[in-house]
Design a protein around this motif. Structure first.
Motif, short mmCIF file in Angstrom:
data_model
loop_
_atom_site.label_atom_id
_atom_site.label_comp_id
_atom_site.label_asym_id
_atom_site.label_seq_id
_atom_site.Cartn_x
_atom_site.Cartn_y
_atom_site.Cartn_z
N UNK A 2 -4.74 -9.36 0.82
CA UNK A 2 -4.93 -8.58 -0.39
C UNK A 2 -4.60 -9.45 -1.59
N UNK A 3 -5.41 -9.35 -2.65
CA UNK A 3 -5.17 -10.10 -3.89
C UNK A 3 -5.19 -9.14 -5.07
N UNK A 4 -4.47 -9.52 -6.11
CA UNK A 4 -4.47 -8.77 -7.37
C UNK A 4 -4.19 -7.27 -7.16
N UNK A 5 -3.17 -6.98 -6.35
CA UNK A 5 -2.79 -5.59 -6.09
C UNK A 5 -2.06 -5.06 -7.33
N UNK A 6 -2.54 -3.96 -7.85
CA UNK A 6 -1.92 -3.35 -9.03
C UNK A 6 -0.84 -2.38 -8.60
N UNK A 7 0.13 -2.15 -9.51
CA UNK A 7 1.18 -1.17 -9.25
C UNK A 7 0.59 0.16 -8.83
N UNK A 27 -14.81 -1.38 -11.77
CA UNK A 27 -13.76 -0.99 -12.72
C UNK A 27 -12.63 -0.23 -12.04
N UNK A 28 -12.86 0.26 -10.82
CA UNK A 28 -11.85 1.03 -10.10
C UNK A 28 -10.93 0.18 -9.23
N UNK A 29 -11.20 -1.13 -9.13
CA UNK A 29 -10.45 -1.96 -8.20
C UNK A 29 -8.98 -2.05 -8.57
N UNK A 30 -8.14 -1.58 -7.64
CA UNK A 30 -6.69 -1.70 -7.83
C UNK A 30 -6.13 -2.74 -6.89
N UNK A 31 -7.02 -3.34 -6.09
CA UNK A 31 -6.69 -4.47 -5.23
C UNK A 31 -8.00 -5.07 -4.73
N UNK A 32 -7.98 -6.35 -4.46
CA UNK A 32 -9.13 -7.04 -3.91
C UNK A 32 -8.82 -7.39 -2.47
N UNK A 33 -9.75 -7.08 -1.57
CA UNK A 33 -9.58 -7.41 -0.15
C UNK A 33 -10.24 -8.75 0.09
N UNK A 91 1.26 -7.27 -6.55
CA UNK A 91 1.40 -8.60 -5.97
C UNK A 91 0.14 -9.38 -6.32
N UNK A 92 0.31 -10.69 -6.45
CA UNK A 92 -0.85 -11.53 -6.75
C UNK A 92 -1.66 -11.79 -5.49
N UNK A 93 -0.96 -12.11 -4.38
CA UNK A 93 -1.64 -12.37 -3.11
C UNK A 93 -0.65 -12.19 -1.98
N UNK A 142 4.39 -15.65 -0.82
CA UNK A 142 3.47 -14.54 -0.56
C UNK A 142 4.28 -13.31 -0.17
N UNK A 143 3.80 -12.16 -0.58
CA UNK A 143 4.47 -10.91 -0.23
C UNK A 143 3.96 -10.43 1.11
N UNK A 144 4.80 -9.75 1.86
CA UNK A 144 4.40 -9.18 3.12
C UNK A 144 4.86 -7.74 3.19
N UNK A 145 4.33 -7.02 4.15
CA UNK A 145 4.67 -5.62 4.33
C UNK A 145 4.94 -5.37 5.79
N UNK A 146 5.70 -4.32 6.12
CA UNK A 146 5.98 -4.04 7.53
C UNK A 146 4.71 -3.63 8.26
N UNK A 147 4.72 -3.83 9.57
CA UNK A 147 3.58 -3.45 10.39
C UNK A 147 3.50 -1.94 10.53
N UNK A 148 2.30 -1.44 10.80
CA UNK A 148 2.07 0.00 10.86
C UNK A 148 1.71 0.41 12.28
N UNK A 149 2.29 1.48 12.78
CA UNK A 149 1.93 2.04 14.07
C UNK A 149 0.99 3.21 13.82
#
Length: 134
Positions: A63-68, A23-29, A94-96, A1-8
């Motif tokens: 997050x799933x199916x995140x597009x570039x 049709x606008x989904x560039x990521x699924x929550x 990323x896929x998930x 799984x991909x991860x990202x840094x935490x946000x302050x």
């Protein structure tokens, strides 16, 4: 799984949800969880929706199916006047994966509303409560 840094968080924001068309989904929550901690993959640990003034509050989002190029973020505010927002830089696909945002040192007692955003559009919401310490 991909991860990202935490946000302050520091900025104040007034959240205005925008409609999202499929049709606008560039990521699924997926799952959105408030917690006292997150693991190394930014998944929630010690889930809670009740916190005390001064606590760090994590919002762990699947997050799933995140597009570039998708920009992931969140906006939060309380009736007491505390609020903020954070958005990532454009992401690689990323896929998930999980992304853990956090609110450091909550200062206003009351209910907080949190909007999870993709490209600035609201895709999910969660709420939590901050109380004065006992």
């Amino acid at each position: 799984a991909s991860t990202s840094p935490l946000a302050d968080l520091t900025a104040h924001v007034s959240a205005t949800p925008s409609p999202v068309r499929s049709v606008d989904l560039r990521a699924v929550v997926g799952r959105v969880t408030t917690a006292r901690n997150v693991d190394r993959l930014q998944r929630p640990e010690d889930e809670s929706n009740s916190f005390s003034i001064g606590d760090r509050i994590y919002i762990s989002v699947e997050f799933r199916d995140v597009r570039d190029g998708a920009v992931l973020g969140f906006r939060w505010q309380s009736l007491g006047g505390c609020g903020g927002e954070f958005q990532t830089d454009p992401r690689s696909s990323i896929r998930r994966g999980f992304f853990a945002f956090y609110i450091d040192n909550a200062k206003c007692p009351g209910v907080y509303d949190v909007d999870i955003t993709v490209d600035g559009d609201v895709h999910a919401a969660v709420a939590f409560t901050v109380k004065n310490p006992d």
